[in-house]
Design a protein around this motif. Sequence first.
Motif, mmCIF file in Angstrom:
data_model
loop_
_atom_site.group_PDB
_atom_site.id
_atom_site.type_symbol
_atom_site.label_atom_id
_atom_site.label_comp_id
_atom_site.label_asym_id
_atom_site.label_seq_id
_atom_site.Cartn_x
_atom_site.Cartn_y
_atom_site.Cartn_z
ATOM 1 N N LYS A 210 0.846 -1.205 0.000
ATOM 2 C CA LYS A 210 0.000 0.000 0.000
ATOM 3 C C LYS A 210 0.875 1.247 0.000
ATOM 4 N N ARG A 211 0.339 2.357 -0.484
ATOM 5 C CA ARG A 211 1.101 3.607 -0.510
ATOM 6 C C ARG A 211 0.774 4.498 0.672
ATOM 7 N N LYS A 212 -0.467 4.351 1.169
ATOM 8 C CA LYS A 212 -0.926 5.254 2.229
ATOM 9 C C LYS A 212 -1.374 4.441 3.426
ATOM 10 N N CYS A 213 -1.131 4.984 4.608
ATOM 11 C CA CYS A 213 -1.581 4.314 5.819
ATOM 12 C C CYS A 213 -3.079 4.557 5.997
ATOM 13 N N PRO A 214 -3.874 3.509 6.152
ATOM 14 C CA PRO A 214 -5.314 3.718 6.305
ATOM 15 C C PRO A 214 -5.698 4.407 7.616
ATOM 16 N N LEU A 215 -4.777 4.450 8.566
ATOM 17 C CA LEU A 215 -5.101 5.094 9.852
ATOM 18 C C LEU A 215 -4.821 6.587 9.845
ATOM 19 N N CYS A 216 -3.586 6.976 9.391
ATOM 20 C CA CYS A 216 -3.216 8.389 9.486
ATOM 21 C C CYS A 216 -3.134 9.046 8.116
ATOM 22 N N GLN A 217 -3.344 8.265 7.077
ATOM 23 C CA GLN A 217 -3.288 8.769 5.690
ATOM 24 C C GLN A 217 -1.885 9.229 5.278
ATOM 25 N N GLY A 218 -0.893 8.973 6.127
ATOM 26 C CA GLY A 218 0.489 9.344 5.782
ATOM 27 C C GLY A 218 1.064 8.362 4.752
ATOM 28 N N ALA A 219 2.204 8.738 4.164
ATOM 29 C CA ALA A 219 2.838 7.875 3.165
ATOM 30 C C ALA A 219 3.497 6.676 3.847
ATOM 31 N N ASP A 220 3.318 5.518 3.267
ATOM 32 C CA ASP A 220 3.970 4.314 3.798
ATOM 33 C C ASP A 220 5.419 4.266 3.344
ATOM 34 N N THR A 221 6.200 3.534 4.092
ATOM 35 C CA THR A 221 7.599 3.309 3.730
ATOM 36 C C THR A 221 7.738 1.884 3.223
#
Length: 244
Positions: A210-221
């Motif tokens: 995934k590209r985005k965290c579903p919890l904080c909407q921040g970018a995933d690493t």
Amino acid sequence: MEGPSLIILREEMAKFVGKRPVHASSAIPQIPTSSFQTTLKSLDSWGKHLLMGFGKQVFKVHFLMFGSYRIDDEREGRVPKLHLEFRNGSLNFYCCSIQHLTSPVEELYDWRVDLMSSQWDVAHVGRLVAKQSSTKLCDLLLDQDVFAGSGNIIKNEVLYNLRLHPEAQLEDCKSSMRRKLIRETHAYAQRFYEWKKAFVLKRNWRIYRKRKCPLCQGADTMQKTGTLRRVSFFCPACQPVPDR
Ligand SMILES: [Zn+2]
């Protein structure tokens, strides 16, 4: 293929148990096609290993990183490593290793660590985990001697669900979190099985690929982590580096 996928494969192959192949071809020189001129007597799995008993011999199939199979079907343009044809269908294994087991299955495998086994033993796994306090969690969750059947999907999803950084070590976790880690890994493997059977596994991934965290909407690493250097997906905000 992670452990739960092996259970689904076994279910799909169940119709061949007790049957003898009418035709076999092997692309593995060490495994002659003559090995399969007898009945498929048993079908089992341990972690990511499929165990097929033909006569007195047991063959271990490991699908490695890119292995796959087709039942009553084939992949176009691909030569299977093993092709077995039965009167009631056919089986093709691709990109896998196949080995003949030289010791009895009971001596080789501890089913208490197999996430999909009815013999899975939380206390036994707890004792094994306790010996690995300085192992990074991303490596621990791929250790087949502790979590047999766990792969990169299970690893990433479990660490995300528990908000644990992949390179955190067990000694960074409280004992309640260690217990949670063991239980969540087992529980996630069961959910993986249910989701995959219902063809909704990918839909339920929260962090893996995934590209985005579903919890904080921040970018995933996305980064190679641990000693094993396997790819980890994580949210740096929700799964912070532990304080030491
Ligand atoms: Zn987040």
